[in-house]
Design an enzyme around this catalytic site. Structure first.
Site, short mmCIF file in Angstrom:
data_model
loop_
_atom_site.label_atom_id
_atom_site.label_comp_id
_atom_site.label_asym_id
_atom_site.label_seq_id
_atom_site.Cartn_x
_atom_site.Cartn_y
_atom_site.Cartn_z
N TYR A 59 0.66 -1.20 -0.07
CA TYR A 59 0.09 0.01 0.09
C TYR A 59 0.94 1.33 -0.06
O TYR A 59 1.34 1.51 0.96
CB TYR A 59 -1.08 0.05 1.21
N SER A 217 -12.84 -4.59 2.07
CA SER A 217 -13.83 -3.41 1.55
C SER A 217 -15.18 -3.91 1.99
O SER A 217 -16.19 -4.00 1.11
CB SER A 217 -13.65 -3.92 -0.19
N PHE A 223 -18.90 2.71 -1.59
CA PHE A 223 -19.84 2.87 -2.11
C PHE A 223 -21.12 2.78 -1.34
O PHE A 223 -22.05 3.64 -1.40
CB PHE A 223 -19.96 1.79 -3.48
#
Length: 334
Positions: A59, A217, A223
């Protein structure tokens, strides 16, 4: 002071019911961010009880995310459970092995050869500023290396005291079985949320073996917060088909039905998504990430939310009517 959340067990490793995914804090993931803001986010998570911190050597450039976590926990190491991953930051001189995935760029480059695993771990220990990693994951299985070989080398790290527990990430049910046959596995990471169902066979195998499940996620890359209307040019979610402009518009319309459920409960859509995941299995520990302290506290508060069976049935009815448009962040292409 550090708040205390309900705990869950990943095999023998006890952690808060909701952890903190630090990936969002490196530049190039969700747009630009400075280190001061990243450190403030990690410290907000720790203070709110999200002391299970998840990162990776891949990352950000040159272990940026691990180094950021290391700076944030300096002087507080005993308060946190550190998880990191290896295999995507291929060492200089090592062969990069292509792995097919569903991002727009179609493949990742990995290397999980046993001869590099000690080096990976020692680099992560140095980046994190610690002498032991609590939970060490194989980030992706290497298509050119039997998973048994990778996990065998990881087991040597446990024997040497550099790692406490092992995990595997983004694996098939068969790969989880094969990994566990070599060394006990505490956790399996997999993409799982209201818009990416878990592989039911993977969940079944994890339950059979007593392996905890860590959904990455869990908010659908943001989202499911209901706030994502468009993306910046430097946002890595542009590589995910569900986030192209037309798909995003359609998906926002479909998932708007969840707002009524959250409103009736007096919680946010993020909290609804996380609480729903927690109710799927007692060994589930999601790791949402955020850059905003208020959102981090909000997410972690979902660990205290109890959903009535009638509410869970209502949610399942809503989700059954939704057909998301486009592939998710990681569509397994193997």
């Amino acid at each position: 002071m550090t708040n205390t959340l309900p705990t869950r067990s990943l095999a023998d490793l006890d952690v808060p019911a909701i952890g903190f995914g630090a990936m969002v804090l490196s530049p190039g993931m969700y747009g630009e961010i400075d280190d001061d803001r990243g450190i403030a986010a990690i410290q907000a998570a720790i203070g709110a009880g999200g002391t299970f911190i998840d990162t990776s050597d891949a990352y950000g450039a040159d272990g940026h995310n691990e180094r950021l976590v290391g700076r944030a926990i300096r002087g507080r190491r005993e308060e946190v459970t550190l998880a990191t991953k290896f295999g995507l930051a291929v060492p200089e001189g090592a062969e990069a092995h292509p792995l097919k995935v569903g991002f727009a760029f179609e493949e990742l480059q990995v290397n999980a050869e046993p001869k590099y695993i000690t080096t990976y771990a020692e680099d992560s220990l140095r980046n994190l500023g610690t002498d032991v990693i609590d939970l060490y994951y194989l980030h992706f299985p290497d298509p050119q290396v039997p998973i048994e070989d990778s996990v065998g080398a990881m087991g040597e790290l446990v024997a040497d005291g550099k790692v406490r527990y092992l995990g595997v990430s983004n694996v098939t049910p068969d790969e989880l079985r094969r990994a566990y046959a070599v060394h006990p596995i505490a956790a399996v990471q997999t993409e799982w949320s209201m818009w990416r169902p878990v592989d039911p066979e993977l969940l079944e195998v994890a339950r059979e073996l007593g392996v905890g499940v860590v959904p990455w996620s869990p908010l659908g890359a943001g989202f499911l917060t209901g706030t994502v209307q468009q993306l910046g040019a430097d946002d890595f979610r542009n590589n995910a088909p569900r986030f192209d402009s037309e798909s995003l518009k359609a998906n926002n319309a479909s998932y708007a039905a969840l707002q009524a459920v959250a409103a009736d409960l007096g919680i946010t859509r993020s909290q609804l998504a996380l609480a729903w995941l927690l109710h799927q299995d007692a060994a589930v520990v999601p790791i949402p990430g955020s850059r905003t302290p208020a959102h981090i506290v909000e997410n972690l508060a979902a660990a205290e939310i109890n959903l009535h069976p009638d509410t869970l049935a209502r949610i399942d009815t809503v989700l059954a009517r939704i057909e998301p448009v486009g592939a998710t962040l990681l569509q397994d292409a193997r």
